[in-house]
Design an enzyme around this catalytic site. Structure first.
Site, PDB file in Angstrom:
ATOM      1  N   HIS A 250      26.325  -4.371   4.305  1.00 21.74           N
ATOM      2  CA  HIS A 250      26.294  -5.576   5.133  1.00 21.74           C
ATOM      3  C   HIS A 250      26.311  -6.835   4.265  1.00 21.74           C
ATOM      4  CE1 HIS A 250      25.727  -2.912   8.448  1.00 21.74           C
ATOM      5  NE2 HIS A 250      24.500  -2.566   8.081  1.00 21.74           N
ATOM      6  N   ASP A 301      29.315   2.858  10.319  1.00 21.18           N
ATOM      7  CA  ASP A 301      27.891   2.576  10.517  1.00 21.18           C
ATOM      8  C   ASP A 301      27.317   3.320  11.723  1.00 21.18           C
ATOM      9  OD1 ASP A 301      25.351   1.545  10.426  1.00 21.18           O
ATOM     10  OD2 ASP A 301      25.953  -0.556  10.390  1.00 21.18           O
TER      11      ASP A 301
END
Length: 433
Positions: A250, A301
């Protein structure tokens, strides 16, 4: 061009050659993309947190709903869910997955007889579907910065340094029979692992990749500043020897100084645009990071939607929306944006997962063919084919996928699709009962 395959690897590449009658022929071949960040078990929860709560919703409310979903999963269900996710990844054009695996214990938080039971289930799902696996067992010890006690919802994730060492031994055994498998390590985050614990577990990776969540949410940045007086990436770079083995997942909320420092470190930015949009995380500062020489890859993810082209498309579109510009990540005049995105994700993902990132002699024959007859690809060639696939195709234009030269996907469908889907449905029916 003829690709000759022997023992799962590309044995020869010959240009300008006439096809033989026995050759299998395709119009477009690409290297398979690496999916550098997956939580496979969350595929069971996809679309399961889309009802607004009484006081608004955020990543943190989603996380509590995810914890409740985790409470219902046993090993058989986890294996079935992972297999479904891996089939969908292969059908989308991903040929290697980085499984950031933090679900380790039983529903009561107690260890299984083999502490690596669920790592073995992940390996079994990879074996059954044929996807290449970079397994990243997660070290998770705390519930917040400064070594706070974990919450009840985190009980299935928790280890100390000693028990995590045993888990890594079991995980190494679990992947030992898988071709091209890689074992790395993943301190979950600076919230869940102290820097002293991170230093203690790093030797367990034995040279494998190191992945960590960092700076995903603004509250995370605020909490880190309140605790340490430094922002998360600033703190990580100051206290750990971050280098090209690392992948920072991220890294959404960075200052300009952090962006440049991360790029200089050689670490890969692990971007998950579909999940980051679903969770309302924010937008990664991609142009500045890439201009400073930073490498990035993409991952699915939470597996709320598994779409290789879609991750690349949303990465670019988020930059366009933030900057009110077009063709942002092409980065130079005259370059195809689709080609730039694909090349960067291929290179960065291969680095982050320690897998192959090209179709070259000696590399595993991990190949994706596109359906050149698809309306959005018709009449295109070269880089324009990538632009069409990433930006114009509705649905899926992946035709076939080979992993180590073995065809796993034909006509856009994995050969085990129906049996895997049946197990997945049964698993979801059981946990919903």
């Amino acid at each position: 061009m003829r690709l000759d395959i022997a023992q799962g690897r590309l044995a020869g590449i010959t240009r300008d050659v006439a096809p033989d009658a026995a050759d299998e022929r395709h119009a477009v071949a690409l290297p398979g993309l690496p999916n550098l960040h997956s939580h496979a078990f969350q595929r069971s929860f996809a679309g399961g947190a889309e009802v607004r709560g009484p006081s608004g919703d955020s990543f943190w409310t989603w996380r509590e709903a995810m914890y409740r979903a985790v409470d219902r999963l046993d090993p058989d269900e986890i294996e079935a869910i992972a297999a479904q996710a891996y089939v969908e990844m292969l059908e989308a054009g991903f040929t290697r997955v980085g499984e950031f695996h933090y679900l380790h214990h039983g529903r009561d938080g107690g260890a299984y007889g083999d502490c690596g039971e669920l790592s073995q289930r992940i390996a079994a799902a990879a074996d059954a579907t044929g996807i290449a696996l970079t397994l990243l067992p997660v070290f998770y010890a705390h519930g917040g910065f400064g070594g706070q006690a974990p919450t009840h919802g985190q009980r299935r994730f928790i280890n100390d340094v000693e028990s995590f060492g045993r888990l890594m031994e079991s995980a190494r055994h679990a992947v030992s029979g898988l071709p091209d498998a890689v074992l790395g390590i993943a301190p979950h985050s600076l919230r869940a692992a102290t820097v002293e614990e991170i230093a203690a577990i790093l030797p367990l990776a034995q040279g494998g990749p190191v992945h960590i969540h960092v700076a995903e949410q603004t509250r995370e940045v605020e909490d880190c500043l309140a605790w340490a007086g430094r922002r998360p990436i600033e703190y990580l770079l100051d206290t750990a020897d971050v280098d090209a083995r690392w992948c920072l997942i991220h890294a959404t909320h960075m200052s300009e100084a952090e962006t440049l420092a991360m790029a200089r470190s050689g670490a890969v930015a692990g971007l998950c645009p579909i999940t980051e949009a679903n969770l309302g995380d924010g937008i990664f500062p991609a142009p500045a990071f890439v201009a400073a020489g930073g490498a990035y890859g993409v991952g699915s993810d939470s597996n709320v939607q598994i779409d290789a082209a879609g991750e690349l498309r949303l990465l670019e579109y988020s930059q366009r929306l933030a900057l009110r510009a077009r063709n942002v990540l092409a980065m130079s005049e005259g370059r195809s944006t689709g080609e730039a995105l694909f090349a960067a994700a291929l290179k960065g993902g291969a680095q982050a997962l320690q897998g192959s990132g090209s179709l070259t002699v000696g590399a595993p024959a991990d190949i994706v063919s596109l359906d050149a007859a698809h309306p959005s690809l018709t009449g295109r060639s070269g880089a324009a084919m990538l632009d069409g696939w990433i930006f114009a195709v509705a649905g899926n234009a992946v035709d076939c996928v080979w992993r180590r030269g073995e065809k796993l996907v034909a006509g856009g469908r994995h050969r085990a699709r129906e049996s895997v889907r049946a197990r997945f449905r049964a698993a979801l029916d059981k946990i919903a009962a």
